[in-house]
Every structure is written in structure tokens, then in C-alpha cells.
Design a protein around this motif. Structure first.
Motif, PDB file in Angstrom:
ATOM      1  N   ARG A   1      18.633 -12.683 -32.735  1.00 42.97           N
ATOM      2  CA  ARG A   1      18.068 -12.552 -34.081  1.00 42.97           C
ATOM      3  C   ARG A   1      17.710 -11.122 -34.441  1.00 42.97           C
ATOM      4  O   ARG A   1      18.023 -10.644 -35.512  1.00 42.97           O
ATOM      5  N   ASN A   2      16.993 -10.448 -33.521  1.00 42.90           N
ATOM      6  CA  ASN A   2      16.476  -9.128 -33.903  1.00 42.90           C
ATOM      7  C   ASN A   2      16.828  -7.999 -32.941  1.00 42.90           C
ATOM      8  O   ASN A   2      16.362  -6.891 -33.112  1.00 42.90           O
ATOM      9  N   GLY A   3      17.634  -8.277 -31.929  1.00 40.26           N
ATOM     10  CA  GLY A   3      18.105  -7.225 -31.041  1.00 40.26           C
ATOM     11  C   GLY A   3      17.094  -6.713 -30.042  1.00 40.26           C
ATOM     12  O   GLY A   3      17.303  -5.717 -29.387  1.00 40.26           O
ATOM     13  N   LYS A   4      15.968  -7.415 -29.894  1.00 37.32           N
ATOM     14  CA  LYS A   4      14.948  -6.984 -28.939  1.00 37.32           C
ATOM     15  C   LYS A   4      14.656  -8.109 -27.957  1.00 37.32           C
ATOM     16  O   LYS A   4      14.585  -9.255 -28.331  1.00 37.32           O
ATOM     17  N   GLY A   5      14.478  -7.716 -26.692  1.00 35.76           N
ATOM     18  CA  GLY A   5      14.226  -8.703 -25.651  1.00 35.76           C
ATOM     19  C   GLY A   5      12.771  -8.981 -25.377  1.00 35.76           C
ATOM     20  O   GLY A   5      12.448  -9.783 -24.545  1.00 35.76           O
ATOM     21  N   ARG A   6      11.866  -8.315 -26.031  1.00 35.02           N
ATOM     22  CA  ARG A   6      10.438  -8.515 -25.758  1.00 35.02           C
ATOM     23  C   ARG A   6       9.830  -9.471 -26.726  1.00 35.02           C
ATOM     24  O   ARG A   6      10.128  -9.578 -27.852  1.00 35.02           O
TER      25      ARG A   6
ATOM     26  N   ALA B   1       8.861  -2.936  -8.469  1.00 33.19           N
ATOM     27  CA  ALA B   1       9.699  -3.668  -9.420  1.00 33.19           C
ATOM     28  C   ALA B   1      11.161  -3.235  -9.302  1.00 33.19           C
ATOM     29  O   ALA B   1      12.067  -4.067  -9.374  1.00 33.19           O
ATOM     30  N   ILE B   2      11.401  -1.956  -9.100  1.00 32.48           N
ATOM     31  CA  ILE B   2      12.779  -1.463  -8.945  1.00 32.48           C
ATOM     32  C   ILE B   2      13.417  -2.067  -7.698  1.00 32.48           C
ATOM     33  O   ILE B   2      14.559  -2.553  -7.747  1.00 32.48           O
ATOM     34  N   LEU B   3      12.708  -2.062  -6.582  1.00 35.31           N
ATOM     35  CA  LEU B   3      13.264  -2.666  -5.363  1.00 35.31           C
ATOM     36  C   LEU B   3      13.537  -4.152  -5.574  1.00 35.31           C
ATOM     37  O   LEU B   3      14.570  -4.673  -5.136  1.00 35.31           O
ATOM     38  N   TRP B   4      12.610  -4.845  -6.240  1.00 35.25           N
ATOM     39  CA  TRP B   4      12.800  -6.282  -6.471  1.00 35.25           C
ATOM     40  C   TRP B   4      13.985  -6.526  -7.407  1.00 35.25           C
ATOM     41  O   TRP B   4      14.730  -7.485  -7.226  1.00 35.25           O
ATOM     42  N   LEU B   5      14.171  -5.649  -8.384  1.00 32.85           N
ATOM     43  CA  LEU B   5      15.339  -5.752  -9.264  1.00 32.85           C
ATOM     44  C   LEU B   5      16.633  -5.612  -8.467  1.00 32.85           C
ATOM     45  O   LEU B   5      17.570  -6.387  -8.663  1.00 32.85           O
ATOM     46  N   ILE B   6      16.678  -4.616  -7.606  1.00 36.29           N
ATOM     47  CA  ILE B   6      17.879  -4.416  -6.783  1.00 36.29           C
ATOM     48  C   ILE B   6      18.128  -5.660  -5.941  1.00 36.29           C
ATOM     49  O   ILE B   6      19.258  -6.142  -5.845  1.00 36.29           O
ATOM     50  N   ARG B   7      17.081  -6.211  -5.348  1.00 39.12           N
ATOM     51  CA  ARG B   7      17.211  -7.419  -4.524  1.00 39.12           C
ATOM     52  C   ARG B   7      17.707  -8.603  -5.351  1.00 39.12           C
ATOM     53  O   ARG B   7      18.568  -9.356  -4.923  1.00 39.12           O
TER      54      ARG B   7
ATOM     55  N   LEU C   1      16.512  -3.134 -17.571  1.00 40.96           N
ATOM     56  CA  LEU C   1      15.689  -4.267 -17.143  1.00 40.96           C
ATOM     57  C   LEU C   1      14.219  -3.874 -16.986  1.00 40.96           C
ATOM     58  O   LEU C   1      13.332  -4.651 -17.329  1.00 40.96           O
ATOM     59  N   MET C   2      13.958  -2.694 -16.486  1.00 43.04           N
ATOM     60  CA  MET C   2      12.566  -2.232 -16.356  1.00 43.04           C
ATOM     61  C   MET C   2      11.895  -2.136 -17.719  1.00 43.04           C
ATOM     62  O   MET C   2      10.716  -2.434 -17.862  1.00 43.04           O
ATOM     63  N   GLN C   3      12.655  -1.733 -18.734  1.00 41.12           N
ATOM     64  CA  GLN C   3      12.073  -1.601 -20.063  1.00 41.12           C
ATOM     65  C   GLN C   3      11.792  -2.958 -20.697  1.00 41.12           C
ATOM     66  O   GLN C   3      11.060  -3.033 -21.674  1.00 41.12           O
ATOM     67  N   ASN C   4      12.337  -4.039 -20.113  1.00 42.82           N
ATOM     68  CA  ASN C   4      11.950  -5.390 -20.546  1.00 42.82           C
ATOM     69  C   ASN C   4      10.553  -5.730 -20.037  1.00 42.82           C
ATOM     70  O   ASN C   4       9.880  -6.574 -20.612  1.00 42.82           O
ATOM     71  N   TRP C   5      10.130  -5.143 -18.929  1.00 47.66           N
ATOM     72  CA  TRP C   5       8.849  -5.467 -18.295  1.00 47.66           C
ATOM     73  C   TRP C   5       7.759  -4.457 -18.592  1.00 47.66           C
ATOM     74  O   TRP C   5       6.595  -4.798 -18.729  1.00 47.66           O
ATOM     75  N   PHE C   6       8.126  -3.182 -18.597  1.00 45.15           N
ATOM     76  CA  PHE C   6       7.158  -2.101 -18.727  1.00 45.15           C
ATOM     77  C   PHE C   6       7.494  -1.261 -19.947  1.00 45.15           C
ATOM     78  O   PHE C   6       8.660  -1.146 -20.311  1.00 45.15           O
TER      79      PHE C   6
ATOM     80  N   GLY D   1       0.801  -1.220   0.000  1.00 43.49           N
ATOM     81  CA  GLY D   1       0.000   0.000   0.000  1.00 43.49           C
ATOM     82  C   GLY D   1       0.836   1.273   0.000  1.00 43.49           C
ATOM     83  O   GLY D   1       0.304   2.362   0.201  1.00 43.49           O
ATOM     84  N   VAL D   2       2.147   1.145  -0.234  1.00 41.14           N
ATOM     85  CA  VAL D   2       3.046   2.291  -0.141  1.00 41.14           C
ATOM     86  C   VAL D   2       3.679   2.645  -1.490  1.00 41.14           C
ATOM     87  O   VAL D   2       3.795   3.813  -1.821  1.00 41.14           O
ATOM     88  N   LEU D   3       4.061   1.635  -2.241  1.00 39.08           N
ATOM     89  CA  LEU D   3       4.812   1.848  -3.477  1.00 39.08           C
ATOM     90  C   LEU D   3       3.934   1.730  -4.710  1.00 39.08           C
ATOM     91  O   LEU D   3       2.901   1.059  -4.685  1.00 39.08           O
ATOM     92  N   THR D   4       4.390   2.342  -5.789  1.00 38.34           N
ATOM     93  CA  THR D   4       3.770   2.108  -7.092  1.00 38.34           C
ATOM     94  C   THR D   4       4.285   0.761  -7.614  1.00 38.34           C
ATOM     95  O   THR D   4       5.254   0.202  -7.082  1.00 38.34           O
ATOM     96  N   ARG D   5       3.664   0.243  -8.647  1.00 41.63           N
ATOM     97  CA  ARG D   5       4.124  -1.010  -9.252  1.00 41.63           C
ATOM     98  C   ARG D   5       5.563  -0.886  -9.751  1.00 41.63           C
ATOM     99  O   ARG D   5       6.369  -1.795  -9.594  1.00 41.63           O
TER     100      ARG D   5
END
Length: 174
Positions: free
Chosen positions: A169-174, A48-54, A71-76, A40-44
Motif C-alpha cells: 500500500r505505502n512502500g514502508k515495512g514499519r 541483531a546482525i549476527l542473528w540476521l546472518i544466522r 533488514l536492520m532498518q526494519n527493526w532499528f 556481555g560482548v556485543l552491542t544490540r
């Protein structure tokens, strides 16, 4: 139908069956887990940033800002400025969960460190996630849970292999 065609059809059926779990797993279960982690404190994005650091950071405490962005741009679908805003919000009171410092190797690059308060928040975040998942685990046979963990572990490894091939193949991770 020959044996090869039958095998391909069976694999396609399994993929189709797995796809039916996308909505209930991602949009219901995972979002509910994410809400528990956020407390109830953080945005999504902040969660995600805290979990990435962890998960990906140096000793689970520090990470280069550019790596967070990559890494965030792989998810969002998120801009650099939105990531800066999310980090800045966690650096300022009342949160004060991270500290942004100049990278000693590059005057232009920043590093994001967990503060002691951030470390405590992350420990509580993990505890909230475990409590959330414990309610689910209690509903299932222990062997099924263990098999599910093994499946998810192997599926994650397979996903990483597929993603690496796609990037090559195409240089994109998504």
C-alpha cells in the motif's frame, strides 16, 4: 448488539489484551533474552546482525551488507554508517567474528561472512539463548509451551501478511 458487532468487539478486546503484553514481553523479556545472547560482548545492533546472518543468510554464514542494512532498518532507526561501524567492530580484533569481502558480482557491494570464531560465537549465542529460555520453560506446563510456540508461529505468519499488505500500500515495512 448484533452478532457482527459482538464479534468485532471481542476481537478488539483480544487485541487490547495482547497489547498489554507489549511492555513486559518486548522491553523486559525480549531485552533480557537479547542481553543473554549478547554475552556481555556485543552491542544490540551487533547481536541483531549476527542473528540476521544466522536466520536469513546463505547457509547461516554469509549475507550481503545491503541486505543486512535493509533488514536492520526494519527493526532499528539506524543509519548505514552505524551498521558499517557495528560490522567493522565485529571484524576487528579482539572480536574477529566476521570478515567483510567484496561481492564477486559487484565491485561496490560487500558480503559479510562469519569467521570460524564467529561461527563458534554464534553457536554459544544460541546455547545462551536456550539456557535463558529453559529457565522460563521449566516454570510452565509442557502443553502450554507447545501451544505458545504454535501461537507465536501463526502470529508471526499473520504479521508478515499484514506487513506485506502495508508495504504494497505505502512502500514502508514499519
Amino acid at each position: 448488539m448484533d452478532v457482527t458487532a459482538h464479534k468485532i468487539r471481542a476481537e478488539e478486546d483480544l487485541a487490547a489484551e495482547l497489547l498489554e503484553f507489549f511492555y513486559p514481553i518486548h522491553y523486559q523479556s525480549e531485552m533480557a533474552l537479547e542481553d543473554a545472547l549478547r554475552g556481555g560482548v556485543l552491542t544490540r545492533k551487533q547481536a541483531a546482525i549476527l542473528w540476521l546472518i544466522r536466520s536469513e543468510g546463505e547457509q547461516g554464514r554469509c549475507m550481503r551488507r545491503k541486505e543486512i542494512e535493509r533488514l536492520m532498518q526494519n527493526w532499528f532507526e539506524v543509519s548505514s554508517s552505524a551498521i558499517t561501524k557495528a560490522i567493522r567492530g565485529m571484524a576487528r580484533p579482539p572480536l574477529s567474528l566476521v570478515q567483510v569481502v567484496e561481492d564477486p558480482h559487484s565491485g561496490r557491494e560487500k558480503q559479510v561472512f562469519l569467521t570460524p570464531k564467529g561461527e563458534r560465537f554464534l553457536l554459544n549465542m544460541v546455547a545462551r539463548g536456550q539456557q535463558f529460555l529453559q529457565k522460563i520453560v521449566e516454570q510452565l506446563p509442557q502443553e502450554l509451551v507447545k501451544t505458545g510456540i504454535e501461537f507465536l508461529s501463526q502470529a508471526t505468519e499473520a504479521f508478515e501478511r499484514v506487513r506485506a499488505t502495508t508495504v504494497a500500500r505505502n512502500g514502508k515495512g514499519r
